[in-house]
Design a protein around this motif. Structure first.
Motif, PDB file in Angstrom:
ATOM      1  N   THR A 121       0.832  -1.194   0.000  1.00 25.24           N
ATOM      2  CA  THR A 121       0.000   0.000   0.000  1.00 25.24           C
ATOM      3  C   THR A 121       0.870   1.248   0.000  1.00 25.24           C
ATOM      4  O   THR A 121       1.982   1.229   0.517  1.00 25.24           O
ATOM      5  N   LYS A 122       0.331   2.301  -0.571  1.00 23.28           N
ATOM      6  CA  LYS A 122       0.941   3.627  -0.487  1.00 23.28           C
ATOM      7  C   LYS A 122      -0.012   4.574   0.247  1.00 23.28           C
ATOM      8  O   LYS A 122       0.218   5.770   0.299  1.00 23.28           O
ATOM      9  N   SER A 123      -1.076   4.005   0.821  1.00 22.68           N
ATOM     10  CA  SER A 123      -2.084   4.806   1.520  1.00 22.68           C
ATOM     11  C   SER A 123      -1.473   5.562   2.693  1.00 22.68           C
ATOM     12  O   SER A 123      -0.686   5.014   3.456  1.00 22.68           O
ATOM     13  N   ARG A 124      -1.863   6.824   2.830  1.00 18.13           N
ATOM     14  CA  ARG A 124      -1.382   7.637   3.957  1.00 18.13           C
ATOM     15  C   ARG A 124      -1.810   7.058   5.299  1.00 18.13           C
ATOM     16  O   ARG A 124      -1.192   7.310   6.318  1.00 18.13           O
ATOM     17  N   LYS A 125      -2.933   6.316   5.299  1.00 16.21           N
ATOM     18  CA  LYS A 125      -3.468   5.755   6.547  1.00 16.21           C
ATOM     19  C   LYS A 125      -2.855   4.401   6.878  1.00 16.21           C
ATOM     20  O   LYS A 125      -3.197   3.790   7.884  1.00 16.21           O
ATOM     21  N   ALA A 126      -1.939   3.911   6.043  1.00 19.18           N
ATOM     22  CA  ALA A 126      -1.408   2.555   6.187  1.00 19.18           C
ATOM     23  C   ALA A 126      -0.905   2.244   7.587  1.00 19.18           C
ATOM     24  O   ALA A 126      -1.177   1.184   8.134  1.00 19.18           O
ATOM     25  N   LEU A 127      -0.166   3.173   8.183  1.00 20.16           N
ATOM     26  CA  LEU A 127       0.473   2.901   9.473  1.00 20.16           C
ATOM     27  C   LEU A 127      -0.327   3.398  10.677  1.00 20.16           C
ATOM     28  O   LEU A 127       0.117   3.272  11.813  1.00 20.16           O
ATOM     29  N   SER A 128      -1.528   3.919  10.433  1.00 16.35           N
ATOM     30  CA  SER A 128      -2.313   4.476  11.540  1.00 16.35           C
ATOM     31  C   SER A 128      -2.685   3.402  12.561  1.00 16.35           C
ATOM     32  O   SER A 128      -2.758   3.670  13.758  1.00 16.35           O
ATOM     33  N   ARG A 129      -2.893   2.174  12.103  1.00 19.82           N
ATOM     34  CA  ARG A 129      -3.249   1.088  13.030  1.00 19.82           C
ATOM     35  C   ARG A 129      -2.055   0.747  13.947  1.00 19.82           C
ATOM     36  O   ARG A 129      -2.227   0.599  15.159  1.00 19.82           O
ATOM     37  N   LEU A 130      -0.856   0.641  13.381  1.00 20.38           N
ATOM     38  CA  LEU A 130       0.330   0.382  14.210  1.00 20.38           C
ATOM     39  C   LEU A 130       0.526   1.514  15.214  1.00 20.38           C
ATOM     40  O   LEU A 130       0.841   1.279  16.375  1.00 20.38           O
ATOM     41  N   TYR A 131       0.333   2.741  14.742  1.00 22.36           N
ATOM     42  CA  TYR A 131       0.442   3.926  15.605  1.00 22.36           C
ATOM     43  C   TYR A 131      -0.472   3.766  16.827  1.00 22.36           C
ATOM     44  O   TYR A 131      -0.063   3.966  17.963  1.00 22.36           O
ATOM     45  N   GLU A 132      -1.733   3.376  16.565  1.00 20.87           N
ATOM     46  CA  GLU A 132      -2.714   3.197  17.649  1.00 20.87           C
ATOM     47  C   GLU A 132      -2.338   2.025  18.552  1.00 20.87           C
ATOM     48  O   GLU A 132      -2.448   2.120  19.779  1.00 20.87           O
ATOM     49  N   LEU A 133      -1.913   0.920  17.950  1.00 21.94           N
ATOM     50  CA  LEU A 133      -1.584  -0.277  18.743  1.00 21.94           C
ATOM     51  C   LEU A 133      -0.387  -0.038  19.657  1.00 21.94           C
ATOM     52  O   LEU A 133      -0.402  -0.444  20.813  1.00 21.94           O
ATOM     53  N   PHE A 134       0.657   0.609  19.133  1.00 21.61           N
ATOM     54  CA  PHE A 134       1.843   0.882  19.951  1.00 21.61           C
ATOM     55  C   PHE A 134       1.460   1.694  21.189  1.00 21.61           C
ATOM     56  O   PHE A 134       1.965   1.467  22.281  1.00 21.61           O
ATOM     57  N   ARG A 135       0.552   2.664  21.029  1.00 22.31           N
ATOM     58  CA  ARG A 135       0.136   3.508  22.148  1.00 22.31           C
ATOM     59  C   ARG A 135      -0.861   2.765  23.046  1.00 22.31           C
ATOM     60  O   ARG A 135      -0.744   2.811  24.268  1.00 22.31           O
ATOM     61  N   GLY A 136      -1.821   2.092  22.430  1.00 24.30           N
ATOM     62  CA  GLY A 136      -2.837   1.364  23.197  1.00 24.30           C
ATOM     63  C   GLY A 136      -2.236   0.261  24.053  1.00 24.30           C
ATOM     64  O   GLY A 136      -2.700   0.001  25.161  1.00 24.30           O
ATOM     65  N   GLN A 137      -1.203  -0.380  23.555  1.00 24.48           N
ATOM     66  CA  GLN A 137      -0.547  -1.452  24.306  1.00 24.48           C
ATOM     67  C   GLN A 137       0.597  -0.927  25.181  1.00 24.48           C
ATOM     68  O   GLN A 137       1.249  -1.704  25.863  1.00 24.48           O
ATOM     69  N   ALA A 138       0.840   0.382  25.122  1.00 18.68           N
ATOM     70  CA  ALA A 138       1.922   1.015  25.895  1.00 18.68           C
ATOM     71  C   ALA A 138       3.265   0.334  25.629  1.00 18.68           C
ATOM     72  O   ALA A 138       3.981  -0.037  26.553  1.00 18.68           O
ATOM     73  N   ILE A 139       3.587   0.165  24.336  1.00 19.06           N
ATOM     74  CA  ILE A 139       4.848  -0.497  23.967  1.00 19.06           C
ATOM     75  C   ILE A 139       5.719   0.404  23.082  1.00 19.06           C
ATOM     76  O   ILE A 139       6.472  -0.078  22.244  1.00 19.06           O
ATOM     77  N   LEU A 140       5.629   1.707  23.276  1.00 16.96           N
ATOM     78  CA  LEU A 140       6.395   2.635  22.434  1.00 16.96           C
ATOM     79  C   LEU A 140       7.897   2.371  22.492  1.00 16.96           C
ATOM     80  O   LEU A 140       8.574   2.376  21.471  1.00 16.96           O
ATOM     81  N   ASP A 141       8.428   2.163  23.694  1.00 16.51           N
ATOM     82  CA  ASP A 141       9.884   1.954  23.817  1.00 16.51           C
ATOM     83  C   ASP A 141      10.318   0.660  23.134  1.00 16.51           C
ATOM     84  O   ASP A 141      11.323   0.621  22.433  1.00 16.51           O
ATOM     85  N   THR A 142       9.533  -0.393  23.337  1.00 16.56           N
ATOM     86  CA  THR A 142       9.825  -1.681  22.696  1.00 16.56           C
ATOM     87  C   THR A 142       9.736  -1.536  21.181  1.00 16.56           C
ATOM     88  O   THR A 142      10.626  -1.967  20.445  1.00 16.56           O
ATOM     89  N   ALA A 143       8.660  -0.900  20.716  1.00 10.35           N
ATOM     90  CA  ALA A 143       8.476  -0.702  19.279  1.00 10.35           C
ATOM     91  C   ALA A 143       9.643   0.096  18.709  1.00 10.35           C
ATOM     92  O   ALA A 143      10.190  -0.242  17.655  1.00 10.35           O
ATOM     93  N   ARG A 144      10.038   1.149  19.423  1.00  9.11           N
ATOM     94  CA  ARG A 144      11.147   1.992  18.967  1.00  9.11           C
ATOM     95  C   ARG A 144      12.422   1.168  18.800  1.00  9.11           C
ATOM     96  O   ARG A 144      13.124   1.278  17.801  1.00  9.11           O
ATOM     97  N   SER A 145      12.714   0.307  19.780  1.00  8.34           N
ATOM     98  CA  SER A 145      13.953  -0.476  19.685  1.00  8.34           C
ATOM     99  C   SER A 145      13.895  -1.448  18.511  1.00  8.34           C
ATOM    100  O   SER A 145      14.898  -1.648  17.824  1.00  8.34           O
ATOM    101  N   PHE A 146      12.728  -2.042  18.232  1.00  5.66           N
ATOM    102  CA  PHE A 146      12.611  -2.946  17.077  1.00  5.66           C
ATOM    103  C   PHE A 146      12.691  -2.184  15.755  1.00  5.66           C
ATOM    104  O   PHE A 146      13.266  -2.671  14.786  1.00  5.66           O
TER     105      PHE A 146
END
Length: 137
Positions: free
Chosen positions: A50-75
């Motif tokens: 996909t080239k959709s601008r909304k493509a990563l919006s779900r990951l954005y929400e999941l990283f915050r909803g699951q409180a895993i920003l630091d883990t996500a950042r390191s990966f």
């Protein structure tokens, strides 16, 4: 400037799996995918792009909803090569609508490839650094 040019998602689908469920797992992570399947005999390689601008919006929400920003950042940082960021996540967890970076699974991971000209900016947006769980970037 766009945060990314394209997002590609890939997984192997084995005979014991339902290809529609694997598609659902992928769409639970990345929106607006257009799928192609390549039969390799013992398994199918399923890719979605996909080239959709909304493509990563779900990951954005999941990283915050699951409180895993630091883990996500390191990966994200670990999977950063030139103009690509590659992360692998657990397929079953993705089907349940959750991000789990533990890819150890007999069915293999879902691989997400983000193509971007500005990886730093993308990582800052998708998974900013935090202090006490609060984004500081």
């Amino acid at each position: 400037m766009e945060l990314f040019e394209e997002v590609e998602v890939e997984a192997y689908v084995y005979p014991t799996e339902d290809i529609e469920k694997v598609k659902r797992a992928m769409l639970n992570l990345v929106r607006d995918l257009e799928f192609e399947a390549f039969d390799r005999g013992d398994y199918v390689i399923l890719t979605g792009k996909t080239k959709s601008r909304k493509a990563l919006s779900r990951l954005y929400e999941l990283f915050r909803g699951q409180a895993i920003l630091d883990t996500a950042r390191s990966f994200l940082e670990e999977g950063y090569f030139g103009e690509e960021i590659i992360i692998r996540v657990n397929k079953q967890a993705a089907y349940a609508g959750v991000v789990n970076f533990n890819e150890e699974s007999p069915l293999g991971p879902i691989t997400i490839i983000i193509r971007t000209r500005d990886p730093g900016k993308l990582m800052k947006w998708l998974a900013p650094r935090t202090k006490d769980g609060v984004p500081i970037e």
